[in-house]
Design a protein around this motif. Structure first.
Motif, PDB file in Angstrom:
ATOM      1  N   VAL A 178      -6.093  -4.350   7.157  1.00 34.48           N
ATOM      2  CA  VAL A 178      -6.734  -3.648   6.045  1.00 34.48           C
ATOM      3  C   VAL A 178      -7.893  -2.775   6.503  1.00 34.48           C
ATOM      4  CG1 VAL A 178      -6.065  -5.388   4.349  1.00 34.48           C
ATOM      5  CG2 VAL A 178      -8.269  -5.596   5.518  1.00 34.48           C
ATOM      6  N   SER A 214      -8.145  -0.045   1.582  1.00 34.64           N
ATOM      7  CA  SER A 214      -7.672  -1.391   1.243  1.00 34.64           C
ATOM      8  C   SER A 214      -8.696  -2.450   1.647  1.00 34.64           C
ATOM      9  CB  SER A 214      -6.328  -1.674   1.914  1.00 34.64           C
ATOM     10  OG  SER A 214      -6.467  -1.683   3.320  1.00 34.64           O
ATOM     11  N   LEU A 252       0.822  -1.206   0.000  1.00 31.28           N
ATOM     12  CA  LEU A 252       0.000   0.000   0.000  1.00 31.28           C
ATOM     13  C   LEU A 252       0.855   1.253   0.000  1.00 31.28           C
ATOM     14  CD1 LEU A 252      -2.787  -1.042   2.545  1.00 31.28           C
ATOM     15  CD2 LEU A 252      -3.001  -0.860   0.043  1.00 31.28           C
TER      16      LEU A 252
END
Length: 129
Positions: free
Chosen positions: A91, A75, A65
Protein backbone atom coordinates in the motif's frame (compact mmCIF):
# COMPACT_ATOMS: atom_id res chain seq x y z
CA UNK A 1 -2.64 -35.97 6.09
CA UNK A 2 -3.61 -37.12 2.65
CA UNK A 3 -2.22 -36.39 -0.79
CA UNK A 4 -4.12 -33.72 -2.71
CA UNK A 5 -3.91 -32.45 -6.25
CA UNK A 6 -3.66 -28.73 -5.50
CA UNK A 7 -4.75 -27.91 -9.05
CA UNK A 8 -8.19 -29.31 -8.17
CA UNK A 9 -8.61 -27.58 -4.80
CA UNK A 10 -10.30 -24.17 -5.31
CA UNK A 11 -9.16 -22.70 -1.99
CA UNK A 12 -7.22 -19.47 -1.52
CA UNK A 13 -6.58 -19.78 2.22
CA UNK A 14 -6.83 -22.37 4.97
CA UNK A 15 -6.30 -22.08 8.70
CA UNK A 16 -5.16 -24.89 10.93
CA UNK A 17 -5.14 -25.37 14.70
CA UNK A 18 -3.49 -28.10 16.72
CA UNK A 19 -3.17 -29.00 20.36
CA UNK A 20 0.45 -29.89 19.62
CA UNK A 21 3.01 -27.20 18.68
CA UNK A 22 3.76 -27.52 14.99
CA UNK A 23 0.82 -29.83 14.39
CA UNK A 24 2.95 -32.96 14.93
CA UNK A 25 5.23 -31.80 12.07
CA UNK A 26 2.34 -31.25 9.67
CA UNK A 27 2.67 -27.45 9.59
CA UNK A 28 6.29 -27.57 8.41
CA UNK A 29 5.39 -30.15 5.77
CA UNK A 30 2.54 -28.01 4.43
CA UNK A 31 4.72 -24.89 4.41
CA UNK A 32 7.29 -26.72 2.26
CA UNK A 33 4.86 -27.54 -0.57
CA UNK A 34 5.55 -25.67 -3.84
CA UNK A 35 3.02 -22.99 -4.71
CA UNK A 36 2.00 -22.45 -1.10
CA UNK A 37 2.97 -19.86 1.47
CA UNK A 38 1.95 -19.42 5.04
CA UNK A 39 2.73 -18.39 8.56
CA UNK A 40 2.83 -20.35 11.79
CA UNK A 41 2.01 -18.51 15.01
CA UNK A 42 5.46 -17.64 16.40
CA UNK A 43 4.42 -17.77 20.06
CA UNK A 44 2.83 -21.13 20.73
CA UNK A 45 3.06 -22.67 17.20
CA UNK A 46 -0.40 -24.21 17.57
CA UNK A 47 -2.07 -22.48 14.64
CA UNK A 48 -1.08 -21.52 11.14
CA UNK A 49 -2.37 -19.99 7.92
CA UNK A 50 -1.72 -21.61 4.57
CA UNK A 51 -2.50 -19.91 1.29
CA UNK A 52 -1.72 -19.99 -2.40
CA UNK A 53 1.57 -18.14 -2.89
CA UNK A 54 0.07 -16.00 -5.66
CA UNK A 55 -3.05 -15.03 -3.67
CA UNK A 56 -2.05 -12.75 -0.82
CA UNK A 57 -3.32 -9.69 0.99
CA UNK A 58 -1.02 -7.65 -1.25
CA UNK A 59 -2.32 -9.16 -4.49
CA UNK A 60 -5.89 -8.75 -3.25
CA UNK A 61 -5.31 -5.08 -2.51
CA UNK A 62 -3.77 -4.49 -5.94
CA UNK A 63 -6.74 -6.22 -7.60
CA UNK A 64 -9.27 -4.15 -5.62
CA UNK A 65 -7.41 -0.88 -6.28
CA UNK A 66 -7.25 -1.63 -9.99
CA UNK A 67 -10.96 -2.45 -10.11
CA UNK A 68 -11.84 0.75 -8.24
CA UNK A 69 -9.40 2.91 -10.22
CA UNK A 70 -7.52 4.03 -7.09
CA UNK A 71 -3.76 4.59 -7.41
CA UNK A 72 -1.62 2.54 -5.03
CA UNK A 73 -0.11 5.80 -3.76
CA UNK A 74 -3.52 6.74 -2.35
CA UNK A 75 -4.11 3.43 -0.55
CA UNK A 76 -3.94 2.78 3.19
CA UNK A 77 -3.85 -0.41 5.23
CA UNK A 78 -4.01 -1.23 8.93
CA UNK A 79 -2.37 -4.29 10.40
CA UNK A 80 -0.99 -5.86 13.53
CA UNK A 81 0.10 -9.37 12.56
CA UNK A 82 3.04 -10.90 10.74
CA UNK A 83 0.56 -12.01 8.08
CA UNK A 84 0.19 -8.30 7.24
CA UNK A 85 3.82 -7.79 6.12
CA UNK A 86 3.16 -8.02 2.37
CA UNK A 87 0.10 -5.81 2.71
CA UNK A 88 2.20 -3.10 4.38
CA UNK A 89 4.78 -3.39 1.60
CA UNK A 90 2.06 -3.02 -1.05
CA UNK A 91 0.00 0.00 0.00
CA UNK A 92 0.86 3.65 -0.27
CA UNK A 93 0.57 4.26 3.48
CA UNK A 94 1.00 1.55 6.10
CA UNK A 95 -0.61 2.10 9.49
CA UNK A 96 0.59 -0.44 12.03
CA UNK A 97 -1.06 -1.02 15.37
CA UNK A 98 1.02 -0.38 18.49
CA UNK A 99 0.48 -3.98 19.64
CA UNK A 100 2.24 -5.33 16.51
CA UNK A 101 5.53 -7.20 16.56
CA UNK A 102 8.75 -5.26 15.80
CA UNK A 103 9.09 -6.82 12.30
CA UNK A 104 5.79 -5.24 11.25
CA UNK A 105 6.41 -1.95 13.05
CA UNK A 106 9.63 -1.60 11.04
CA UNK A 107 7.48 -1.36 7.87
CA UNK A 108 5.11 1.26 9.25
CA UNK A 109 4.69 4.70 7.81
CA UNK A 110 2.80 5.47 11.02
CA UNK A 111 2.22 3.65 14.31
CA UNK A 112 -1.34 4.01 15.56
CA UNK A 113 -2.70 3.03 18.98
CA UNK A 114 -3.25 -0.66 19.74
CA UNK A 115 -6.33 -2.66 18.82
CA UNK A 116 -7.58 -2.34 22.41
CA UNK A 117 -7.21 1.45 22.14
CA UNK A 118 -9.27 1.73 18.91
CA UNK A 119 -6.19 2.23 16.76
CA UNK A 120 -8.05 1.92 13.46
CA UNK A 121 -10.47 4.70 14.43
CA UNK A 122 -7.59 6.88 15.60
CA UNK A 123 -5.68 6.20 12.36
CA UNK A 124 -8.67 7.05 10.20
CA UNK A 125 -9.25 10.29 12.10
CA UNK A 126 -5.58 11.34 11.91
CA UNK A 127 -4.44 10.12 8.48
CA UNK A 128 -7.49 9.64 6.27
CA UNK A 129 -9.92 12.39 7.26
Amino acid sequence: MRDYDLEKVPVAKMEFASEDPGGHGLFAKLLSWPGLAGLMDPYHKKNMELYAADVTKGSGILHALSYLGIPVSRSFAFGDGLNDIEMMQTVGTSLVMDNARPQLKALADHIVPSVDEDGVAAGIAEYLL
